[in-house]
Design an enzyme around this catalytic site. Sequence first.
Site, PDB file in Angstrom:
ATOM      1  CB  CYS A 105      -0.944   0.008   1.213  1.00 18.37           C
ATOM      2  SG  CYS A 105      -2.278  -1.196   1.100  1.00 18.37           S
ATOM      3  CG  PHE A 157      -6.405  -5.460  -1.493  1.00 19.56           C
ATOM      4  CD1 PHE A 157      -6.108  -4.180  -1.070  1.00 19.56           C
ATOM      5  CD2 PHE A 157      -5.876  -6.524  -0.794  1.00 19.56           C
ATOM      6  CE1 PHE A 157      -5.284  -3.964   0.025  1.00 19.56           C
ATOM      7  CE2 PHE A 157      -5.052  -6.323   0.306  1.00 19.56           C
ATOM      8  CZ  PHE A 157      -4.759  -5.038   0.707  1.00 19.56           C
ATOM      9  CG  HIS A 250      -2.911   4.190   0.597  1.00 22.10           C
ATOM     10  ND1 HIS A 250      -3.149   3.762  -0.682  1.00 22.10           N
ATOM     11  CD2 HIS A 250      -3.136   3.133   1.396  1.00 22.10           C
ATOM     12  CE1 HIS A 250      -3.486   2.481  -0.657  1.00 22.10           C
ATOM     13  NE2 HIS A 250      -3.485   2.084   0.592  1.00 22.10           N
ATOM     14  CG  ASN A 283      -6.008  -0.614  -0.472  1.00 23.57           C
ATOM     15  OD1 ASN A 283      -5.201  -0.315  -1.341  1.00 23.57           O
ATOM     16  ND2 ASN A 283      -5.656  -0.804   0.784  1.00 23.57           N
TER      17      ASN A 283
END
Length: 332
Positions: A105, A157, A250, A283
Amino acid sequence: GRVAGLERRFFHHTEQVLNANPGFLQGTPSTLDARLDIVAKAAPELAASAAAKAIARWGRPATDITHLVVSTSSEARSPGVDLGLASLLGLRPDVCRTVLQLNGCSAGCAALRLAKDLAENNRGARVLVACVELTITSFRAPRDGDSFDTLIPQALFGDGAGAVVVGADAVHPAERPLFEMVSASQALIPGSEQLLNMRLGEGGIDGNISSNLPRFAAQNLERCLLDAFRPLAAIIGTEWKWNDLFWAVHPGSLGILDHIDSALRLDPKKLAASRTVVRDYGNMLSATVIFVLDELRRRMDEEGDEAAEWGVMVGFGAGFTVETMVLHATAY
């Protein structure tokens, strides 16, 4: 997805792909070659799509790119997506390629940090950063005995790619920089190695994300930010508050953003760009922060003169690692 607060995600793999490879769903050992075969074809194409848009927005020919930084947690071959991408874009043969693999990440921020160094230390350099992620290397169905922590990645994800050109010259008519990368830093939080990790095995990429991570990240973020901004006091002054900045965080999850809001007492709108991206795309590991920067700039353009001038980009990664970069919005 509902637990994670996501409204949609995008995936390259289809039901047809999964039906043709039943071992993917089962997480069967020795499916790695088949997974990587898919990535080898799809990753350069997805990255090239994003990079072509970035180069068009930049306004100069692709052959003017001097350095290429590629970040991915999906690839495990060399040469890999970097060479395929350079070929698809028609980059010149002497472009200097660097690949960041399995950085997870925080890799988007790390790639931009590396690009900043390359641009500042090589006269005339123009660095293309391309981040591309495909979850086919980690996708599997739930199994008996799975803990909540091991299921989190499957819920969070998604696939995606983002690209940025780093380097600009005020005298060049085509170049209109969006952000100046003022300073960058990385901090490892001691004793946190078990909170977030990734590993490559026969069944693909696997890892753990602790359910305690959102709270832990927020609790340790302010110290990292203070360390990042302290050397800049002479430039931006000492009277500013966290809410005076713009934020490109993020969005590992909505939970992390909620805890950061609370820890730093941020106004609700401050992390709006991050929230929009994670809700709409999930993500996407390294690519996510580039989506956030794009959404943030769009919002800043709407705000006009009311937009903050100084800001910070933040990424979280395995280690547990915190990447920070102080940004200055440029007028154009």
